[in-house]
Enzyme design. Sequence first.
Site, PDB file in Angstrom:
ATOM      1  N   LYS A 174       0.833  -1.209   0.000  1.00  0.00           N
ATOM      2  CA  LYS A 174       0.000   0.000   0.000  1.00  0.00           C
ATOM      3  C   LYS A 174       0.869   1.262   0.000  1.00  0.00           C
ATOM      4  O   LYS A 174       1.579   1.542   0.969  1.00  0.00           O
ATOM      5  CB  LYS A 174      -0.905   0.058   1.239  1.00  0.00           C
ATOM      6  CG  LYS A 174      -1.935   1.189   1.108  1.00  0.00           C
ATOM      7  CD  LYS A 174      -2.657   1.489   2.416  1.00  0.00           C
ATOM      8  CE  LYS A 174      -2.121   2.717   3.107  1.00  0.00           C
ATOM      9  NZ  LYS A 174      -2.134   3.955   2.333  1.00  0.00           N
ATOM     10  N   GLU A 177      -1.734   7.422   0.361  1.00  0.00           N
ATOM     11  CA  GLU A 177      -2.917   7.762  -0.450  1.00  0.00           C
ATOM     12  C   GLU A 177      -2.694   8.973  -1.353  1.00  0.00           C
ATOM     13  O   GLU A 177      -3.312   9.079  -2.407  1.00  0.00           O
ATOM     14  CB  GLU A 177      -4.150   7.971   0.434  1.00  0.00           C
ATOM     15  CG  GLU A 177      -3.953   8.863   1.657  1.00  0.00           C
ATOM     16  CD  GLU A 177      -3.536   8.070   2.889  1.00  0.00           C
ATOM     17  OE1 GLU A 177      -2.630   7.209   2.777  1.00  0.00           O
ATOM     18  OE2 GLU A 177      -4.110   8.313   3.972  1.00  0.00           O
ATOM     19  N   GLY A 232       3.036   3.910  13.718  1.00  0.00           N
ATOM     20  CA  GLY A 232       3.803   2.697  14.023  1.00  0.00           C
ATOM     21  C   GLY A 232       3.332   2.031  15.308  1.00  0.00           C
ATOM     22  O   GLY A 232       3.243   0.805  15.392  1.00  0.00           O
ATOM     23  N   GLU A 249       9.900   1.267  10.453  1.00  0.00           N
ATOM     24  CA  GLU A 249      10.858   2.341  10.121  1.00  0.00           C
ATOM     25  C   GLU A 249      10.122   3.654  10.359  1.00  0.00           C
ATOM     26  O   GLU A 249       9.255   4.024   9.564  1.00  0.00           O
ATOM     27  CB  GLU A 249      11.276   2.253   8.650  1.00  0.00           C
ATOM     28  CG  GLU A 249      11.959   0.976   8.253  1.00  0.00           C
ATOM     29  CD  GLU A 249      13.337   0.830   8.844  1.00  0.00           C
ATOM     30  OE1 GLU A 249      13.856   1.813   9.404  1.00  0.00           O
ATOM     31  OE2 GLU A 249      13.879  -0.274   8.771  1.00  0.00           O
ATOM     32  N   CYS A 283      13.035  11.186   6.477  1.00  0.00           N
ATOM     33  CA  CYS A 283      12.984  10.672   7.858  1.00  0.00           C
ATOM     34  C   CYS A 283      14.265  10.988   8.616  1.00  0.00           C
ATOM     35  O   CYS A 283      14.236  11.249   9.807  1.00  0.00           O
ATOM     36  CB  CYS A 283      12.725   9.173   7.844  1.00  0.00           C
ATOM     37  SG  CYS A 283      13.847   8.289   6.747  1.00  0.00           S
ATOM     38  N   GLU A 384       9.153  15.846  15.473  1.00  0.00           N
ATOM     39  CA  GLU A 384       9.487  15.763  14.055  1.00  0.00           C
ATOM     40  C   GLU A 384       8.542  16.686  13.278  1.00  0.00           C
ATOM     41  O   GLU A 384       7.327  16.480  13.284  1.00  0.00           O
ATOM     42  CB  GLU A 384       9.331  14.329  13.558  1.00  0.00           C
ATOM     43  CG  GLU A 384       9.765  14.176  12.123  1.00  0.00           C
ATOM     44  CD  GLU A 384       9.515  12.780  11.574  1.00  0.00           C
ATOM     45  OE1 GLU A 384       8.453  12.208  11.871  1.00  0.00           O
ATOM     46  OE2 GLU A 384      10.373  12.279  10.839  1.00  0.00           O
TER      47      GLU A 384
HETATM   48  P1  NAD Z   1       1.972   8.123   8.235  1.00  0.00           P
HETATM   49  O1  NAD Z   1       2.364   7.239   9.369  1.00  0.00           O
HETATM   50  O2  NAD Z   1       0.847   9.054   8.411  1.00  0.00           O
HETATM   51  O3  NAD Z   1       1.605   7.260   6.945  1.00  0.00           O
HETATM   52  C1  NAD Z   1       2.468   6.293   6.403  1.00  0.00           C
HETATM   53  C2  NAD Z   1       1.633   5.237   5.719  1.00  0.00           C
HETATM   54  O4  NAD Z   1       0.835   4.600   6.700  1.00  0.00           O
HETATM   55  C3  NAD Z   1       0.671   5.767   4.655  1.00  0.00           C
HETATM   56  O5  NAD Z   1       0.594   4.832   3.602  1.00  0.00           O
HETATM   57  C4  NAD Z   1      -0.656   5.803   5.405  1.00  0.00           C
HETATM   58  O6  NAD Z   1      -1.774   5.653   4.565  1.00  0.00           O
HETATM   59  C5  NAD Z   1      -0.519   4.590   6.299  1.00  0.00           C
HETATM   60  N1  NAD Z   1      -1.346   4.629   7.518  1.00  0.00           N
HETATM   61  C6  NAD Z   1      -1.868   5.702   8.156  1.00  0.00           C
HETATM   62  N2  NAD Z   1      -2.579   5.301   9.238  1.00  0.00           N
HETATM   63  C7  NAD Z   1      -2.494   3.954   9.271  1.00  0.00           C
HETATM   64  C8  NAD Z   1      -2.992   2.960  10.158  1.00  0.00           C
HETATM   65  N3  NAD Z   1      -3.727   3.278  11.230  1.00  0.00           N
HETATM   66  N4  NAD Z   1      -2.693   1.673   9.908  1.00  0.00           N
HETATM   67  C9  NAD Z   1      -1.927   1.324   8.850  1.00  0.00           C
HETATM   68  N5  NAD Z   1      -1.432   2.226   7.966  1.00  0.00           N
HETATM   69  C10 NAD Z   1      -1.700   3.522   8.192  1.00  0.00           C
HETATM   70  O7  NAD Z   1       3.300   8.844   7.807  1.00  0.00           O
HETATM   71  P2  NAD Z   1       3.476   9.942   6.681  1.00  0.00           P
HETATM   72  O8  NAD Z   1       3.038  11.241   7.236  1.00  0.00           O
HETATM   73  O9  NAD Z   1       2.908   9.464   5.389  1.00  0.00           O
HETATM   74  O10 NAD Z   1       5.053   9.897   6.495  1.00  0.00           O
HETATM   75  C11 NAD Z   1       5.900  10.625   7.249  1.00  0.00           C
HETATM   76  C12 NAD Z   1       6.549   9.793   8.330  1.00  0.00           C
HETATM   77  O11 NAD Z   1       7.262   8.686   7.764  1.00  0.00           O
HETATM   78  C13 NAD Z   1       7.573  10.588   9.079  1.00  0.00           C
HETATM   79  O12 NAD Z   1       7.421  10.370  10.447  1.00  0.00           O
HETATM   80  C14 NAD Z   1       8.898  10.020   8.582  1.00  0.00           C
HETATM   81  O13 NAD Z   1       9.963  10.191   9.470  1.00  0.00           O
HETATM   82  C15 NAD Z   1       8.538   8.600   8.383  1.00  0.00           C
HETATM   83  N6  NAD Z   1       9.525   7.936   7.504  1.00  0.00           N
HETATM   84  C16 NAD Z   1      10.416   7.053   8.062  1.00  0.00           C
HETATM   85  C17 NAD Z   1      11.389   6.448   7.266  1.00  0.00           C
HETATM   86  C18 NAD Z   1      12.398   5.480   7.855  1.00  0.00           C
HETATM   87  O14 NAD Z   1      13.062   4.796   7.082  1.00  0.00           O
HETATM   88  N7  NAD Z   1      12.554   5.401   9.165  1.00  0.00           N
HETATM   89  C19 NAD Z   1      11.427   6.732   5.901  1.00  0.00           C
HETATM   90  C20 NAD Z   1      10.515   7.628   5.369  1.00  0.00           C
HETATM   91  C21 NAD Z   1       9.549   8.230   6.188  1.00  0.00           C
END
Ligand code: NAD
Length: 495
Positions: A174, A177, A232, A249, A283, A384
Amino acid sequence: MPFNVKKMYINGEWVNSQADQSREILNPATGEVIAVVAEGTVEDVKHAIHSARKAFDEGPWRSFSAQDRASLLLQISSLIDEHKEELAKLETMNNGKPLREALSDVETASDAFRYYAGLVRTSLGETFDSTIDSIVIQEPIGVCTQIVPWNFPLQMAAWKLAPCLAAGNVSVFKPAETTPLSAIRLFELMSELDIPPGVVNLVLGAGRVIGNELTSNEHVDKVSFTGGTVTGKKIMANSIETMKKVTLELGGKSPVVVFSDVNIDTTVEYALFGIFLGAGQVCSAGSRILVHEDIYQEFIGKMTAHAEQIVVGNGLDEGVEMGPVASEAHMHKVLDFIQTGEREGATLATGGKRIVEGNYGKGYFIEPTIFTNVSNNMSVVQEEIFGPVVTVQTFSSEEEAVRLANSTKYGLAGAVFTNDFSRALRVTKSMKAGTVWINKYHSVNNQLPWGGFKQSGFGRDLGKNSLLEYTETKVVNMNIHSSAVGFYKSFSDNS
Ligand code: NAD
């Protein structure tokens, strides 16, 4: 212009949302609709997981040797290479990042498939001394759901799919969105290959709607997630009931520690690159600069002057050095953080505003922003922000630098800049972070494990670690001499 709705890929077929829902996808540089995609439902996710389960348990995929799987991965890599410019342009239009960054992501994605094609053909298990007669084999886990964020859509897809498939698993993938377009294109390319139905599935939709099913369904064996720490934690909780394997991650607030013996110009450029690459939506962004007090004035003067010269614009335009943030909602989140910083008493050395002049006003552009006079407990230092916003603090001793570097809940990455080799290693060893750069920033290689300490998550993407994390370990003990157990007297009496 009307758009054909881009579909999901489930069980080897392109399908619409069962609820016939769709979502408009925007270009964050212009605010224009650039595509319409299917918006998946819980029922669509169940369908995809069911297909994946069947493909893993009953399909021909289990009989694919490591060599067969490697050959498929190499074909995927070649298709990515052949469509490099197209994929990069799509990524820039959907995510906003400058084209040169998108091109680099596409190259990394292609290389990830090539790397795991090679790695899976090396020895993964162990054998022991012949008197033990045991072997250890690494087997695929089964059905993996893989969820990624919007900042590196194609690269993250490759980081997840390549080791998963190399190890012999099946995937329900997935994308975020708001940025699904490069992943949809990747699946279109993969659908040209002889991959059995159900082995790779693409579901689209909002995490808050379909995320629970992806992470709690009893037929899912492993969840690999990249995204925010708050999400997470929900995923970890969801996966407990059926004891799924989980890789997380998550976010970061990475420190950049600058000692007084550095070349200031070189280090300022790395500091700017550390935070403003991807408009800060990385990230591992170096979002907290810690500078020795002796060079602070010169450092902040140069950093501010250069930040003000960064060319902000549409990532498709020549010479653009920083694009917009990825969506309107995210822009408001970043601007809210900036306001909070000002309210808490931090000083804006530069930036802090949305850019609205002319065409900029149609997109989601924020000025490169530097906060000074911050105290360590302010939210701009601890949370963050995930945008083009950096804080700069001073320190007077190595101990203080290390204490400040480790003073957030995150532990994804960090950097130390000094010409003192021993000091560089001392500070590196003291930093609680999954990656530490010395005198550089942001270099990542598919061969090196990637992941965090503390609330930046656990498990690793990339490297041999990731391939192993897509396997179960099985010990096989053999009786190759047909010897008896010799435990019950009656057996020796009768013989
Ligand atoms: P997010 O957690 O809002 O969303 C990430 C993904 O999770 C999206 O596909 C979203 O649709 C999905 N999601 C949202 N709620 C969910 C749920 N309840 N259950 C399952 N999936 C769900 O994060 P974001 O705002 O899209 O991305 C930014 C974050 O990602 C930042 O915190 C960044 O640091 C982190 N990030 C980490 C790494 C790493 O390697 N550690 C790499 C890139 C981004």
